[in-house]
Design a protein around this motif. Sequence first.
Motif, PDB file in Angstrom:
ATOM      1  N   ARG A 148       0.849  -1.184   0.000  1.00  0.00           N
ATOM      2  CA  ARG A 148       0.000   0.000   0.000  1.00  0.00           C
ATOM      3  C   ARG A 148       0.888   1.238   0.000  1.00  0.00           C
TER       4      ARG A 148
ATOM      5  N   VAL B 251      -7.887  -4.372   4.428  1.00  0.00           N
ATOM      6  CA  VAL B 251      -7.958  -3.693   3.131  1.00  0.00           C
ATOM      7  C   VAL B 251      -8.963  -4.344   2.190  1.00  0.00           C
TER       8      VAL B 251
ATOM      9  N   SER C 250     -12.164  -2.769  -0.383  1.00  0.00           N
ATOM     10  CA  SER C 250     -11.712  -1.440  -0.793  1.00  0.00           C
ATOM     11  C   SER C 250     -11.348  -1.500  -2.270  1.00  0.00           C
TER      12      SER C 250
ATOM     13  N   PRO D 181      -7.970   2.154  -0.004  1.00  0.00           N
ATOM     14  CA  PRO D 181      -7.478   1.205   1.012  1.00  0.00           C
ATOM     15  C   PRO D 181      -6.650   1.911   2.082  1.00  0.00           C
TER      16      PRO D 181
END
Length: 215
Positions: free
Chosen positions: A89, A122, A125, A215
Amino acid sequence: MSLDSARTAGAAAPAAPWPPQAVTLQGEFVQLEPLSTAHASGLRDAITDGALHTLWYTIVPPPESLDAWITTSLKAREAGAAMPFVVRRLRDARIVGSTRYMNIEPAQRRLEIGTTFYSASVQRSALNTECKRLLLAHAFEALHCLAVEFRTHWFNHRSREAIARLGAKQDGVLRQHQRLPDGSLRDTVVFSIIDSEWPAVRRHLQVRQARLPAP
């Protein structure tokens, strides 16, 4: 390679080498990086976020077996049988999952996107949509795939629904296709997207990603 640069290459550009080579794919929210042993700690955290390895219908390595899983994955990459990635991420540089190209068939220009798992925090998302968009773009626009497959357990209803939402079509069910670590036999549901469908699927994923929470 970013999604934009993959798109710029276009279908008319020469195909990238097969089997797929190590490449980093970056989008708005995530970066897909070739798996390495340095990712072990981050992957352990991702797996324990939601205890993913305890879901009987998934094949996620338990934390204590992760090092062996990474070793096996890297050997598959060296053999040209798979191209494993970690999912990072971007906003906090946290590793939140893993995915890969697998069942690679250079002569047929086909491969599967699979062995995918994400931290529970996450899921639901835009992360999965963007990951699939990046992988599909590279597969169709750089590797010139004719078809990309997705496979999942018959009882993994969430995964089946998620694959269908990508725009993939169900090809069929492989009965008693695979023996799982617990000894049970898996019926495998097979989906695919073919090259002529990719432009419409790409647009669908762009719209879907814009509508989902970050996310």
